[in-house]
Design a protein around this motif. Structure first.
Motif, short mmCIF file in Angstrom:
data_model
loop_
_atom_site.label_atom_id
_atom_site.label_comp_id
_atom_site.label_asym_id
_atom_site.label_seq_id
_atom_site.Cartn_x
_atom_site.Cartn_y
_atom_site.Cartn_z
N MET A 1 -4.50 -3.20 7.93
CA MET A 1 -4.17 -1.78 7.95
C MET A 1 -5.32 -0.95 7.40
N LEU A 2 -5.88 -1.40 6.27
CA LEU A 2 -6.98 -0.65 5.65
C LEU A 2 -8.19 -0.62 6.57
N ALA B 1 7.47 18.55 9.76
CA ALA B 1 8.43 18.16 8.72
C ALA B 1 9.69 17.60 9.36
N PHE C 1 9.15 14.02 10.53
CA PHE C 1 9.00 13.12 9.38
C PHE C 1 10.35 12.86 8.72
N ILE D 1 3.55 7.72 3.67
CA ILE D 1 2.83 8.80 4.37
C ILE D 1 3.79 9.93 4.70
N ALA D 2 4.97 9.56 5.22
CA ALA D 2 5.94 10.57 5.65
C ALA D 2 6.35 11.47 4.47
N PHE D 3 6.63 10.86 3.31
CA PHE D 3 7.03 11.66 2.16
C PHE D 3 5.92 12.62 1.74
N LEU E 1 0.81 -1.21 0.00
CA LEU E 1 0.00 0.00 0.00
C LEU E 1 0.85 1.26 0.00
N ILE F 1 -7.45 4.34 -2.57
CA ILE F 1 -7.47 2.98 -2.04
C ILE F 1 -8.90 2.48 -1.90
N LEU F 2 -9.75 3.35 -1.40
CA LEU F 2 -11.16 2.98 -1.18
C LEU F 2 -11.79 2.51 -2.49
N LEU G 1 14.49 5.20 8.93
CA LEU G 1 14.06 4.07 8.11
C LEU G 1 15.16 3.65 7.13
N MET H 1 -4.01 13.30 3.01
CA MET H 1 -4.04 11.85 3.07
C MET H 1 -5.41 11.35 2.65
N ILE I 1 0.13 5.00 0.86
CA ILE I 1 -0.90 5.91 1.37
C ILE I 1 -0.40 7.32 1.18
N ALA J 1 5.82 25.79 11.67
CA ALA J 1 5.38 25.05 10.48
C ALA J 1 6.29 23.86 10.20
N VAL K 1 3.94 19.89 3.76
CA VAL K 1 4.48 20.96 4.61
C VAL K 1 5.36 21.90 3.81
N VAL L 1 4.70 1.41 4.04
CA VAL L 1 3.44 2.16 4.12
C VAL L 1 3.66 3.47 4.86
N LEU L 2 4.34 3.38 6.01
CA LEU L 2 4.56 4.58 6.82
C LEU L 2 5.46 5.58 6.09
N SER L 3 6.45 5.07 5.35
CA SER L 3 7.35 6.00 4.67
C SER L 3 6.60 6.75 3.56
N GLU M 1 3.56 13.84 3.54
CA GLU M 1 3.37 14.90 4.53
C GLU M 1 4.48 15.94 4.43
N ILE M 2 5.72 15.48 4.22
CA ILE M 2 6.83 16.42 4.08
C ILE M 2 6.58 17.34 2.88
N ILE N 1 -6.35 8.04 0.54
CA ILE N 1 -7.25 7.00 1.05
C ILE N 1 -8.38 6.76 0.06
N PHE O 1 12.26 10.52 10.75
CA PHE O 1 11.67 9.21 10.55
C PHE O 1 12.24 8.53 9.30
N ILE O 2 12.29 9.29 8.19
CA ILE O 2 12.78 8.70 6.94
C ILE O 2 14.27 8.37 7.06
#
Lengths: 330, 286
Positions: free
Chosen positions: B96-97, B265, B268, A120-122, A59, A250-251, B275, A243, A61, B261, A128, A116-118, A124-125, A247, B271-272
């Motif tokens: 997850m979904l 960021a 995140f 989302i992170a990209f 996925l 996906i839906l 990872l 997001m 997201i 702001a 922003v 999946v989490l990464s 969101e970055i 979603i 986080f990356i």
């Protein structure tokens, strides 16, 4: 025999897909025509999403990021340099491809949850960054595209031209999707989705396969972003990159049938009109529309995780199956 | 120097709350193997419960703590029974979904019943401050920090010292072997889920005097909790505690140096980086 049946099923779906173009011409007013445009657009977007995440069962997201890149690239080029959105769309595709190469290169090797989490992170970055670089993107205020109709500007009076354009977009993505299913890349991708280790042992180059599909999916999503911007004529970071959009891809794909070429289209043909009409009729009660969609998703996931398409195929077989002798193992 | 210290400690104080909001997620992930995107929504629910109890009976969030947590435990149990239990053997992406859909449902339910308005609880303590030398702190934040860290440590002790805790750790290491040893898997799963939702509920309750409740308040906490948990090595409770503190400090300094702001960021980005360079988390076992 069974091959004929499958061909026929595809034929029916192709007839639905291509025939749908006449629907907007018969719709009584702009409200319903708008729903038709959105249905085609979302069908194309969900099919683009499905190209990677559906077949590969991993996925993303964060696909709204590419929708945003497409929308912002063409709009900024148009507003600042007067470059036609048709060219802007291609430029957005190039930038999305580069972004997908970078993002995919760093994250595709991550295991399920981490990937999946990464994504989302990209996304969101990027959101922003779009909000904070006010000098270029006007931040949260958003960008307005002036109304100057003309083919070169990708702006028309009325909704019908947009309906045809988004329909063409949907058909193009569908053709790519169907061809992918029958290609080496598609087989490798599906095999990776089923069992990555086994596929790798059989000689599938997982990194390359996934990266190619990921980039294709991102570029096609980005094209949809340009269409979205030109149709709505106003974009802001949260309307394109939230997001919620990811979603929704996906839906629709899940509802129709994830990992099938026509599933996302079927999902959009059913859910986008329903969702828009609900939003219209239930406007007085905020939240009810989202609640219903969420519940639909839960019910589908619990009871029909393969989506509606297999059910439709069963129905088709029930209606027309007696003319075709079922093959072995059916 | 003074300012840097103030920023640091303020980051640590938020970090305590993040830690508490995340240990439950780490527990659920470790034991049940479930990625719960609706985690933050339980925080939102607890904030609303605290708000309504305060509005109807005048009990402030600290006084209504037990009732609130009991309600959260019941809600967690119902979710587990009605939805999660059915998909324990399903594909990861389906799980997850499903939790994503659940978060959609809960957010929209909140929007329907309580509108999008910000709802604040203004108790006497809300604007109280404490002085520590030249540094000043908001009392509810200090209180929240200590309760949060206390609760997280209690959870850790529970996992280490009790039989049920040992059972949970056993399942998280090897579910099949644990089942063969006679551990009731489903019951333990349910218990872990309930503890997880109750703890994130506690986090919501603790921030309710200083932070407004609104339908999407949980969403940002969900992603935040994920990041904390990944930093901490996914299923590790002590890792989540340290990860929470790290995120709190990073966020606080990003806000101080680059502006509010960039807070999101910054974490995140962290986080990356984690990872990519340390996929097992900063404190995870390799």
């Amino acid at each position: 025999m069974i091959k004929q049946l499958i061909l026929k099923q595809h034929l029916v779906l192709w007839v639905i897909a291509t025939g749908s173009v006449i629907v907007p011409f018969f719709l009584p007013n702009r409200y319903f025509q708008d729903i038709a445009v959105m249905t085609f657009l979302w069908a194309g977007l969900a099919t683009s999403w499905n190209l990677y995440s559906g077949y590969c069962k991993r996925l993303s997201i964060g696909h709204a990021a590419y929708l945003g890149i497409g929308a912002y690239t063409s709009t900024l080029l148009y507003l600042n340099f007067g470059i036609s959105p048709w060219i802007g769309m291609l430029a957005g595709g190039v930038i999305s491809a580069i972004a997908a190469l970078i993002i995919g290169g760093t994250t595709l090797r991550l295991k399920g949850t981490f990937f999946v989490l990464s994504t989302i992170a990209f996304a969101e970055i990027l959101k922003v960054m779009t909000i904070t670089s006010k000098d270029i993107t006007a931040g949260a205020l958003g960008l307005m595209i002036p109304y100057q109709p003309g083919f070169a500007n990708m702006i028309w009076q009325g909704k019908i031209p947009y309906a045809v354009l988004t329909w063409i977009y949907m058909i193009v993505v569908l053709i790519i999707s169907v061809r992918l299913e029958k290609s080496k890349l598609g087989y490798s991708l599906i095999a990776l989705g089923e069992n990555q280790e086994a596929a790798e042992n059989l000689g599938v180059n997982s990194t390359r396969t996934m990266l190619v599909a990921f980039v294709m999916s991102a570029v096609l999503t980005s094209f949809g972003g340009t269409l979205f911007a030109q149709y709505v004529m106003f974009i802001e970071p949260t309307s394109v990159m939230s997001m919620g959009n990811s979603i929704n891809f996906i839906l629709l794909a899940i509802a129709g049938g994830m990992g099938t070429a026509f599933g996302p289209m079927v999902g959009s043909f059913i859910l986008t009109p329903v969702s828009n009409l609900l939003r219209g009729y239930l406007a007085g009660i905020s939240g009810l529309h989202g609640l219903i969609l969420g519940l639909v998703l839960i019910v589908i996931l619990l009871y029909r995780p393969d989506g509606i398409l297999p059910q439709l195929k069963l129905l088709f077989r029930y209606l027309f199956g007696k003319f075709v002798k079922p093959g072995k193992g059916e | 120097m003074e300012q840097v210290l103030q920023v640091l400690i303020s980051g640590i104080l938020s970090g305590g709350i993040y830690a508490l909001a995340s240990v439950g997620l780490a527990l659920i992930f470790g034991v049940v193997g479930l990625v719960n995107f609706a985690h933050g929504e339980y925080l939102m629910l607890a904030m609303y419960i605290a708000y309504w109890i305060y509005n109807f009976s005048g009990l402030d969030p600290y006084q209504s703590l037990i009732i609130n947590l009991a309600i959260m435990a019941v809600i967690g149990y119902i979710t587990f029974k009605v939805i999660m239990e059915r998909v324990l053997d399903s594909d990861h992406s389906i799980q997850m979904l499903l939790t994503l859909a659940l978060s959609m449902v809960l957010q929209n339910l909140a929007l329907m019943f309580w509108k999008a308005d910000y709802r604040n609880i203004r108790i006497d303590m809300t604007n109280d401050t404490m002085n520590l030398g030249f540094l000043t702190f908001n009392t509810p934040r200090v209180l929240a920090f200590f309760i949060a860290i206390g609760a997280s440590i209690l959870l850790y002790l529970f996992l280490q010292k009790t039989f049920t805790g040992a059972a949970m750790r056993a399942i998280s290491q090897n579910g099949k072997a644990a089942q063969l040893m006679g551990i009731n898997i489903k019951r333990t799963y349910g218990l872990a889920f309930v503890i997880g939702t109750t703890l994130v509920g506690l986090a919501g309750l603790l921030i309710s005097p200083i932070y407004p409740a609104f339908p999407t308040v949980g969403a940002s906490f969900s992603t935040l909790a994920f990041i904390v948990v990944v930093l901490g090595g996914l299923s590790s409770v002590p890792g989540a505690i340290i990860g929470g503190l790290v995120i709190g400090v990073v966020e606080s300094f990003a806000g101080y140096l680059a502006g509010p702001a960039y807070q999101q960021a910054a974490y995140f980005l962290l986080f990356i980086l984690v990872l990519v360079f340390k996929p097992n988390g900063l404190f995870g076992r390799s």
